[in-house]
Design an enzyme around this catalytic site. Structure first.
Site, PDB file in Angstrom:
ATOM      1  N   CYS A  81       0.746  -1.041  -0.095  1.00 16.65           N
ATOM      2  CA  CYS A  81      -0.029  -0.263  -0.098  1.00 16.65           C
ATOM      3  C   CYS A  81       0.800   1.138  -0.085  1.00 16.65           C
ATOM      4  O   CYS A  81       2.047   1.138   0.458  1.00 16.65           O
ATOM      5  CB  CYS A  81      -0.833  -0.023   1.221  1.00 16.65           C
ATOM      6  SG  CYS A  81      -1.862  -1.463   1.341  1.00 16.65           S
TER       7      CYS A  81
ATOM      8  N   ARG B  29       2.469   1.195  -5.808  1.00 14.27           N
ATOM      9  CA  ARG B  29       2.628   0.146  -4.514  1.00 14.27           C
ATOM     10  C   ARG B  29       1.243  -0.556  -4.545  1.00 14.27           C
ATOM     11  O   ARG B  29       1.539  -1.541  -3.677  1.00 14.27           O
ATOM     12  CB  ARG B  29       2.754   1.065  -3.340  1.00 14.27           C
ATOM     13  CG  ARG B  29       4.259   1.894  -3.298  1.00 14.27           C
ATOM     14  CD  ARG B  29       4.163   2.602  -2.060  1.00 14.27           C
ATOM     15  NE  ARG B  29       4.070   1.701  -0.867  1.00 14.27           N
ATOM     16  CZ  ARG B  29       5.279   1.086  -0.407  1.00 14.27           C
ATOM     17  NH1 ARG B  29       6.584   1.323  -1.188  1.00 14.27           N
ATOM     18  NH2 ARG B  29       5.139   0.444   0.552  1.00 14.27           N
TER      19      ARG B  29
ATOM     20  N   TRP C  97      -3.316  -2.096  -1.609  1.00 12.50           N
ATOM     21  CA  TRP C  97      -3.218  -3.713  -2.498  1.00 12.50           C
ATOM     22  C   TRP C  97      -3.684  -4.559  -1.510  1.00 12.50           C
ATOM     23  O   TRP C  97      -2.913  -4.594  -0.245  1.00 12.50           O
ATOM     24  CB  TRP C  97      -1.844  -3.682  -2.757  1.00 12.50           C
ATOM     25  CG  TRP C  97      -1.597  -4.849  -3.575  1.00 12.50           C
ATOM     26  CD1 TRP C  97      -1.106  -6.159  -3.440  1.00 12.50           C
ATOM     27  CD2 TRP C  97      -1.952  -5.225  -5.179  1.00 12.50           C
ATOM     28  NE1 TRP C  97      -0.978  -6.968  -4.407  1.00 12.50           N
ATOM     29  CE2 TRP C  97      -1.791  -6.343  -5.564  1.00 12.50           C
ATOM     30  CE3 TRP C  97      -2.590  -4.108  -6.193  1.00 12.50           C
ATOM     31  CZ2 TRP C  97      -1.822  -6.857  -6.679  1.00 12.50           C
ATOM     32  CZ3 TRP C  97      -2.795  -4.743  -7.326  1.00 12.50           C
ATOM     33  CH2 TRP C  97      -2.405  -6.005  -7.584  1.00 12.50           C
TER      34      TRP C  97
ATOM     35  N   ASN D 277       0.185   0.761   6.058  1.00 12.96           N
ATOM     36  CA  ASN D 277       0.804  -0.170   5.028  1.00 12.96           C
ATOM     37  C   ASN D 277       1.631  -1.130   5.901  1.00 12.96           C
ATOM     38  O   ASN D 277       2.302  -0.563   6.800  1.00 12.96           O
ATOM     39  CB  ASN D 277       1.428   0.638   4.453  1.00 12.96           C
ATOM     40  CG  ASN D 277       2.643  -0.190   3.655  1.00 12.96           C
ATOM     41  OD1 ASN D 277       2.183  -1.117   3.247  1.00 12.96           O
ATOM     42  ND2 ASN D 277       3.793   0.349   3.277  1.00 12.96           N
ATOM     43  N   GLY D 278       1.181  -2.413   5.689  1.00 10.70           N
ATOM     44  CA  GLY D 278       1.909  -3.579   6.208  1.00 10.70           C
ATOM     45  C   GLY D 278       1.030  -4.795   6.521  1.00 10.70           C
ATOM     46  O   GLY D 278      -0.101  -4.568   6.266  1.00 10.70           O
TER      47      GLY D 278
ATOM     48  N   GLU E 204      11.777 -11.863 -19.129  1.00 10.31           N
ATOM     49  CA  GLU E 204      11.293 -10.507 -18.614  1.00 10.31           C
ATOM     50  C   GLU E 204      10.406 -10.074 -19.675  1.00 10.31           C
ATOM     51  O   GLU E 204       9.119  -9.488 -19.338  1.00 10.31           O
ATOM     52  CB  GLU E 204      12.656  -9.650 -18.824  1.00 10.31           C
ATOM     53  CG  GLU E 204      12.324  -8.081 -18.704  1.00 10.31           C
ATOM     54  CD  GLU E 204      11.656  -7.653 -17.280  1.00 10.31           C
ATOM     55  OE1 GLU E 204      11.494  -8.580 -16.500  1.00 10.31           O
ATOM     56  OE2 GLU E 204      11.050  -6.660 -17.201  1.00 10.31           O
TER      57      GLU E 204
ATOM     58  N   LYS F 242       6.470  -8.934 -18.802  1.00  6.61           N
ATOM     59  CA  LYS F 242       5.917  -7.722 -19.202  1.00  6.61           C
ATOM     60  C   LYS F 242       4.635  -7.697 -19.719  1.00  6.61           C
ATOM     61  O   LYS F 242       3.608  -7.385 -19.540  1.00  6.61           O
ATOM     62  CB  LYS F 242       7.028  -6.790 -20.001  1.00  6.61           C
ATOM     63  CG  LYS F 242       7.209  -5.325 -19.756  1.00  6.61           C
ATOM     64  CD  LYS F 242       8.083  -4.859 -18.565  1.00  6.61           C
ATOM     65  CE  LYS F 242       7.845  -5.528 -17.363  1.00  6.61           C
ATOM     66  NZ  LYS F 242       8.867  -5.035 -16.422  1.00  6.61           N
TER      67      LYS F 242
ATOM     68  N   GLU G 189       1.876  -8.608 -17.339  1.00  6.59           N
ATOM     69  CA  GLU G 189       1.491  -7.781 -16.350  1.00  6.59           C
ATOM     70  C   GLU G 189       0.854  -6.778 -17.112  1.00  6.59           C
ATOM     71  O   GLU G 189      -0.124  -5.988 -16.229  1.00  6.59           O
ATOM     72  CB  GLU G 189       2.738  -7.172 -15.763  1.00  6.59           C
ATOM     73  CG  GLU G 189       2.616  -6.258 -14.699  1.00  6.59           C
ATOM     74  CD  GLU G 189       3.842  -5.700 -14.131  1.00  6.59           C
ATOM     75  OE1 GLU G 189       5.089  -5.605 -14.889  1.00  6.59           O
ATOM     76  OE2 GLU G 189       3.977  -5.266 -12.865  1.00  6.59           O
TER      77      GLU G 189
ATOM     78  N   HIS H  46      10.724 -30.541 -23.115  1.00  8.91           N
ATOM     79  CA  HIS H  46      10.512 -31.163 -22.053  1.00  8.91           C
ATOM     80  C   HIS H  46       8.964 -30.979 -21.479  1.00  8.91           C
ATOM     81  O   HIS H  46       8.946 -30.821 -19.891  1.00  8.91           O
ATOM     82  CB  HIS H  46      11.489 -31.011 -20.912  1.00  8.91           C
ATOM     83  CG  HIS H  46      12.936 -31.501 -21.159  1.00  8.91           C
ATOM     84  ND1 HIS H  46      13.335 -32.641 -21.571  1.00  8.91           N
ATOM     85  CD2 HIS H  46      13.773 -30.567 -21.641  1.00  8.91           C
ATOM     86  CE1 HIS H  46      14.575 -32.686 -22.046  1.00  8.91           C
ATOM     87  NE2 HIS H  46      15.043 -31.304 -22.083  1.00  8.91           N
TER      88      HIS H  46
ATOM     89  N   LYS I 134      -1.698  17.948 -13.854  1.00  6.06           N
ATOM     90  CA  LYS I 134      -2.715  18.483 -14.648  1.00  6.06           C
ATOM     91  C   LYS I 134      -4.202  17.707 -14.499  1.00  6.06           C
ATOM     92  O   LYS I 134      -5.194  18.273 -14.465  1.00  6.06           O
ATOM     93  CB  LYS I 134      -2.223  18.465 -16.157  1.00  6.06           C
ATOM     94  CG  LYS I 134      -2.531  19.788 -16.872  1.00  6.06           C
ATOM     95  CD  LYS I 134      -2.050  19.409 -18.278  1.00  6.06           C
ATOM     96  CE  LYS I 134      -2.089  20.594 -19.135  1.00  6.06           C
ATOM     97  NZ  LYS I 134      -1.543  20.141 -20.423  1.00  6.06           N
TER      98      LYS I 134
HETATM   99  O1  M6R Z   1      10.964  -2.239  -6.774  1.00  8.85           O
HETATM  100  P1  M6R Z   1      11.870  -3.789  -6.853  1.00  8.85           P
HETATM  101  O2  M6R Z   1      12.453  -3.718  -8.184  1.00  8.85           O
HETATM  102  O3  M6R Z   1      12.222  -4.656  -5.938  1.00  8.85           O
HETATM  103  O4  M6R Z   1      10.300  -4.538  -7.398  1.00  8.85           O
HETATM  104  C1  M6R Z   1      10.469  -5.940  -7.818  1.00  8.85           C
HETATM  105  C2  M6R Z   1       9.112  -6.484  -8.621  1.00  8.85           C
HETATM  106  O5  M6R Z   1       8.143  -6.192  -7.720  1.00  8.85           O
HETATM  107  C3  M6R Z   1       9.158  -5.511  -9.965  1.00  8.85           C
HETATM  108  O6  M6R Z   1      10.356  -5.498 -10.559  1.00  8.85           O
HETATM  109  C4  M6R Z   1       8.036  -6.124 -10.597  1.00  8.85           C
HETATM  110  O7  M6R Z   1       8.361  -7.568 -11.119  1.00  8.85           O
HETATM  111  C5  M6R Z   1       7.659  -5.046 -11.894  1.00  8.85           C
HETATM  112  N1  M6R Z   1       6.775  -4.281 -11.586  1.00  8.85           N
HETATM  113  C6  M6R Z   1       7.526  -5.786 -13.395  1.00  8.85           C
HETATM  114  O8  M6R Z   1       7.320  -4.831 -14.219  1.00  8.85           O
END
Ligand code: M6R
Length: 572
Positions: A5, A31, A69, A93-94, A455, A459, A462, A478, A567
Site C-alpha cells: 500500500c 505500490r 493493495w 501499510n503493512g 522478462e 511484461k 503484467e 520437456h 494537470k
Molecule cells: O522495486 P523492485 O525492483 O524491488 O520490485 C520488484 C518487482 O516487484 C518488480 O520488478 C515487478 O516485477 C515489476 N513491476 C514488473 O514490471
C-alpha cells in the site's frame, strides 16, 4: 516491489485541498491500486479501483490518504483505508500479525469493527490507548509495543493539530518543507516539493506539526536530522505520451547515458568498492524479485562467464535455495529499494555474516540503508507499474561490473542503440495488432536470452493480461511443447543466428507456431543493432517492453495513469 500500500499525510500552515493530496498519492499508486481513500479531518472518502478525482475543494491544514493493495479482506469500500474508530483515523501499510488477538480483545471491550482488515485494529487500539495514557507520545509507545508485524501508519485525532506516525519494516519518510511536513511511503510522493527528508527507522514514532517534529523510540526521544537527497524530479522535461509506461521506455537512452556518466564520475568510488567486494567474496549472490530478478540473472551470468562464482536467487525463496556465510557477498537489486521479500533475504543474510550490497533506484530506500555499499541506477522516477527503464539500467550496472572482470561489452554505445530499438515502434505496434487476439504467447531464449525471455513474458502478462511464458529454448521439449499448436505465437530471441535457438524455433514452427524472431541478422523479423550477446539482451528486453505496451494498448488494458498527473488533478 511487492505491492502493499502507499500512504501519505500532509500537515501545513498554508491550507491545501484534496487535489494536492491525491496528486501525491497518485505517485504511490505503483505500490497498490485496488482501492483508495482520503480523510480531510472531517469527511471520509473511500473508493474501490484506481485513484480518481473527486470534488472536495475544502481547504484543510492536515489530511491523509491511502492507496491499497488488498492482503487482508477483499477489495471493498469498507476495507479501503482510512479506518476510523471514534475520533481516531488511521492509514496503514503493512501486515499486523496479531490482529486477530487484538481484535478479539478490543471487541470484548466493546469496539465495533467495520472492515475485514488487519489494519482497523490500529484505529481501535489507539482509541483505547488514549483512554489509558495522557499523552500521544505514550499512546504511540504502547501501540508499537502491542502490535506485532509490519507497519507504517499515520494517525489523526479529531481536533488535534498533529499528524502522528509510526513504523516497523514498512517504509516511511518525512519530507521537510517550509511550513509544511509530508509523511509518505517514499520520497516519490514529495520529491517535487522538498529535497530534505527524514527516514523512519524500525519502531520509531513521531509527532509531527506543520513546522516541526519529535521522534521517539521505545519511549525515549531520538534526535533526527533531514538528509538532503538529490534525486528528485530528474524527468521534469516530460514529453507528450499517452502513458507513463511509454514515456519511461522512451527515457531509456537518456537514463542509461546518465548512469554511464555517473559510474565513471560521481559513483566511480562506490563502483570500485563494489568490484573489490565481488573480487574478495567467496561467492556472490544476487537477490531480487520480478524484473529486478531478471536483471540479476543477467548479472550472475556475466560474472559467471568471467569465472566469478555468482548466482541469482529469487528473494521470496532465498533461504530455501542458498547457503550464505561470512564469505558471501549478497547484492540486492531493487528499483524501489523497498521490496519486503528482498529486505527479508538481506536480514537473513546479515544474520549469517554475509556482506550486503545494493543496486537500487530510489535513494535512501530501506534496502540501500541496510547495505554496506550501494550503487544507484539513476533511472529516475518510475511511475508506471511496469518496470522498464529500471531494468535497462540494472542490466547496465551488471555489464559495467562484469567489465571490470574482463567481460567485453559495448556499454558506451548502448544509449544510441536503444534509440534504434525505439525507432522500431511502428513495426512493434503492427505486431501487437496482429497478436492481440491471442490468449497465450511463448518467448524462448538461450544463455543471456533466457532471462530476457522471462522478462519479455513478464511484461506482457503484467500489462496486456495475455498469458505469456518465457523459457529456456532447451527446456521447451520437456513438456511445454505440447501446448504449441497451429497459430500459437512464439517469440524466439536469436542472437547472431545461434544454431540451437534456430533449431528451437524450427521445432515450434514445425508444429504450426507463428514464430517471430528477434535477432541481429537481416533475416530476423526484428533486427537489433547488437554487437554482443549482452547488448542483445538489453535491447531485446526493451523491444519486449514496447510489445507489451502496444498489446495492452490494443486491448484497452489499464496501462498506468495519465502522463500529466498534476494537470489531471487540477482540472477537477
Ligand atoms: O522495486 P523492485 O525492483 O524491488 O520490485 C520488484 C518487482 O516487484 C518488480 O520488478 C515487478 O516485477 C515489476 N513491476 C514488473 O514490471
Amino acid at each position: 516491489m511487492s505491492r502493499l500500500c502507499g500512504i501519505i499525510g500532509i500537515i501545513s500552515q498554508e491550507p491545501f485541498t484534496s487535489q494536492e493530496v491525491l496528486s501525491r498519492l497518485k505517485k504511490l499508486e505503483y505500490r497498490g491500486y485496488d482501492s483508495w481513500g482520503y480523510w480531510n479531518g472531517k469527511t471520509l472518502t473511500r473508493k474501490t479501483g484506481k485513484i480518481a478525482v473527486f470534488d472536495d475543494k475544502e481547504p484543510v491544514t492536515a489530511a491523509m490518504a491511502h492507496t491499497r493493495w488488498a492482503t487482508h479482506g477483499g477489495v471493498t469500500e469498507a476495507n479501503a483505508h482510512p479506518h476510523r474508530a471514534g475520533d481516531v483515523t488511521i492509514v496503514h501499510n503493512g501486515i499486523i500479525e496479531n490482529w486477530q488477538e487484538l481484535r478479539h480483545d478490543l471487541e470484548a471491550a466493546g469496539a465495533t469493527f467495520r472492515s475485514e482488515t488487519d489494519s482497523e485494529v490500529i484505529a481501535h487500539l489507539v482509541r483505547r490507548l488514549r483512554t489509558q495514557h495522557e499523552s500521544m507520545e505514550n499512546v504511540l509507545a504502547a501501540l508499537t509495543e502491542a502490535v506485532q508485524g509490519t507497519f507504517a501508519t499515520l494517525i489523526m485525532v479529531d481536533g488535534d493539530p498533529h499528524l502522528y506516525a509510526a513504523k516497523r519494516d514498512s517504509p516511511l519518510a518525512l519530507g521537510v518543507c517550509d511550513g509544511r511536513m509530508i509523511l509518505a511511503s517514499d520520497i516519490y510522493a514529495f520529491s517535487d516539493a522538498t529535497q530534505r527528508a527524514i527516514f523512519f527507522e524500525n519502531d520509531e514514532y513521531a509527532i509531527v506539526s506543520a513546522t516541526g517534529y519529535r521522534f521517539f523510540k521505545h519511549g525515549a526521544p531520538v534526535a533526527k536530522e533531514p538528509h538532503t537527497f538529490t534525486w528528485a524530479a530528474m524527468e521534469e522535461d516530460k514529453r507528450e505520451h499517452a502513458h507513463f509506461m511509454l514515456k519511461e521506455i522512451d527515457e531509456e537512452p537518456a537514463a542509461l547515458a546518465r548512469l554511464i556518466a555517473s559510474l565513471t564520475g560521481e559513483q566511480r568510488a562506490d563502483y570500485g568498492k563494489l568490484v573489490a567486494l565481488i573480487r574478495g567474496a567467496q561467492k556472490v549472490v544476487f537477490t531480487a524479485a520480478g524484473t529486478a530478478y531478471h536483471a540479476s540473472l543477467l548479472g550472475a551470468s556475466f560474472l559467471h562467464q568471467q569465472g566469478v562464482d555468482a548466482q541469482a536467487i529469487i528473494a521470496s525463496e532465498f533461504e530455501n535455495f542458498i547457503t550464505v556465510d561470512e564469505g558471501t557477498l549478497v547484492i540486492a537489486v531493487s528499483q524501489s529499494g523497498e521490496t519486503m521479500d528482498v529486505i527479508e533475504a538481506l536480514k537473513y543474510s546479515k544474520e549469517r555474516g554475509a556482506t550486503l550490497a545494493a543496486i537500487v533506484n530510489v535513494p535512501y530506500s530501506t534496502i540501500e540503508r541496510m547495505s554496506a555499499l550501494s550503487l544507484q541506477i539513476l533511472a529516475g522516477q518510475e511511475v508506471a507499474v511496469a518496470s522498464t527503464k529500471a531494468f535497462t539500467n540494472q542490466a547496465a550496472v551488471m555489464l559495467a561490473l562484469a567489465q571490470s572482470f574482463g567481460y567485453a561489452n559495448g556499454l558506451a554505445a548502448l544509449p544510441e542503440k536503444l534509440g534504434t530499438v525505439l525507432a522500431l515502434e511502428p513495426a512493434v505496434r503492427a505486431l501487437a495488432k496482429r497478436l492481440s487476439p491471442q490468449r497465450d504467447l511463448y518467448v524462448l531464449g538461450r544463455k543471456l536470452g533466457y532471462p530476457v525471455a522471462r522478462e519479455f513474458a513478464l511484461k506482457i502478462k503484467e500489462i496486456s493480461y495475455i498469458h505469456a511464458e518465457g523459457m529456456m529454448g532447451g527446456e521447451l521439449k520437456h513438456g511445454t511443447i505440447a501446448l504449441i499448436e497451429q497459430g500459437v505465437p512464439v517469440v524466439a530471441l536469436v542472437y547472431d543466428g545461434d544454431p540451437k535457438m534456430r533449431s528451437n524455433a524450427q521445432e515450434v514452427r514445425a508444429r504450426g507456431a507463428d514464430v517471430i524472431t528477434v535477432g541481429t541478422r537481416e533475416e530476423d523479423d526484428f533486427t537489433l543493432p547488437a554487437a554482443s550477446e549482452a547488448e542483445f539482451a538489453v535491447l531485446a528486453a526493451t523491444l519486449g517492453q514496447l510489445l507489451a505496451y502496444h498489446l495492452a494498448k490494443e486491448l484497452g488494458r489499464p496501462i498506468d495513469k495519465p502522463r500529466n498527473l498534476a494537470k489531471s488533478v487540477t482540472v477537477l
